[in-house]
Design an enzyme around this catalytic site. Structure first.
Site, PDB file in Angstrom:
ATOM      1  N   HIS A 172       0.836  -1.205   0.000  1.00 17.94           N
ATOM      2  CA  HIS A 172       0.000   0.000   0.000  1.00 17.94           C
ATOM      3  C   HIS A 172       0.872   1.256   0.000  1.00 17.94           C
ATOM      4  O   HIS A 172       2.059   1.205   0.329  1.00 17.94           O
ATOM      5  CB  HIS A 172      -0.934   0.012   1.213  1.00 17.94           C
ATOM      6  CG  HIS A 172      -0.293   0.543   2.459  1.00 17.94           C
ATOM      7  ND1 HIS A 172       0.595  -0.193   3.222  1.00 17.94           N
ATOM      8  CD2 HIS A 172      -0.405   1.752   3.074  1.00 17.94           C
ATOM      9  CE1 HIS A 172       0.993   0.526   4.252  1.00 17.94           C
ATOM     10  NE2 HIS A 172       0.401   1.716   4.186  1.00 17.94           N
ATOM     11  N   LYS A 209      17.984  -1.717 -10.714  1.00 18.04           N
ATOM     12  CA  LYS A 209      18.407  -1.907 -12.114  1.00 18.04           C
ATOM     13  C   LYS A 209      18.941  -3.324 -12.271  1.00 18.04           C
ATOM     14  O   LYS A 209      19.577  -3.842 -11.350  1.00 18.04           O
ATOM     15  CB  LYS A 209      19.531  -0.930 -12.465  1.00 18.04           C
ATOM     16  CG  LYS A 209      19.081   0.496 -12.501  1.00 18.04           C
ATOM     17  CD  LYS A 209      19.878   1.319 -13.529  1.00 18.04           C
ATOM     18  CE  LYS A 209      19.215   2.646 -13.824  1.00 18.04           C
ATOM     19  NZ  LYS A 209      18.846   3.435 -12.663  1.00 18.04           N
TER      20      LYS A 209
END
Ligand SMILES: CC(C)(COP(=O)(O)OP(=O)(O)OC[C@H]1O[C@@H](n2cnc3c(N)ncnc32)[C@H](O)[C@@H]1OP(=O)(O)O)[C@@H](O)C(=O)NCCC(=O)NCCS
Length: 176
Positions: free
Chosen positions: A60, A124
């Site tokens: 959330h 990444k």
């Protein structure tokens, strides 16, 4: 204050599963891991997953609540055999594919495919799993490797600890 306190350490894994969290078999969920206690039924964790100390998994995001009256929510799915390094934060609406490795201290704000090593803030992809494993397999030929007797679980002695540190003087090594 409203409702049950959800401070870290106060909600057991068993209680989260009762609320709807899905966790597979043989997972290692280490100290100070937080798995969104108030929204855990949106989170699915596969088999053989390691969550290193301090991993935080969120389903959330209440940043919208003040202005729009609603909290943003999103599923989190972690595949099988995933390793998530210490202190990593996983944000809502993210999938981490099976067999992938997430570096310590990462911010996982987008989905990561299977079979990669990824790290950083923002996350990444750094390497393929195959190349990561091959690199470490080669390094294990050059660096010291210690058996299970060199662990606390097998009652490592003070002398063995010193021996390890002597052998690690030139850099890294591996322990079972
Ligand atoms: C991600 C990880 C597995 C990579 O291991 P590795 O392949 O041996 O890493 P290297 O040191 O060779 O780094 C490879 C590249 O990734 C980067 N990198 C490695 N770990 C990183 C991390 N946690 N965050 C950001 N970048 C990271 C390095 O800077 C390097 O980038 P460069 O080539 O541009 O310099 C390791 O660094 C890690 O974070 N392990 C988790 C440790 C942990 O959480 N332990 C808790 C107990 S289980």
């Amino acid at each position: 204050m409203r409702g049950e306190s959800t401070l870290s350490g106060e909600t057991t894994l068993k209680a989260l599963v009762k609320r709807g969290l899905k966790v597979g078999d043989n997972c290692s969920i280490q100290n100070r891991v937080v798995i969104d206690p108030g929204h855990c039924w949106h989170i699915e964790i596969g088999d053989n997953v390691t969550l290193a100390p301090g991993v935080y998994i969120l389903a959330h995001d209440a940043s919208t609540k003040m202005h729009l009256g609603y909290t943003r929510i999103g599923k989190v799915k972690i595949g099988d055999n995933v390793f998530i390094g210490a202190g990593t934060i996983v944000l809502p609406n993210v999938t981490i594919g099976s067999n992938s490795i997430i570096g310590a201290g990462s911010l996982v704000n987008r989905s990561i495919p299977e079979n990669v090593m990824a790290a950083g803030n923002p996350i990444k992809i750094i390497d393929s799993l195959e190349s990561f494993v091959n690199k470490h397999r080669e390094q294990m030929k050059r660096f010291p490797c210690f058996g299970e007797q060199y662990t606390l679980w097998e009652n490592i002695t003070p002398e063995m600890k010193q021996e390890m540190n002597r052998k690690l003087a030139d850099g890294q090594g591996y322990v079972r």
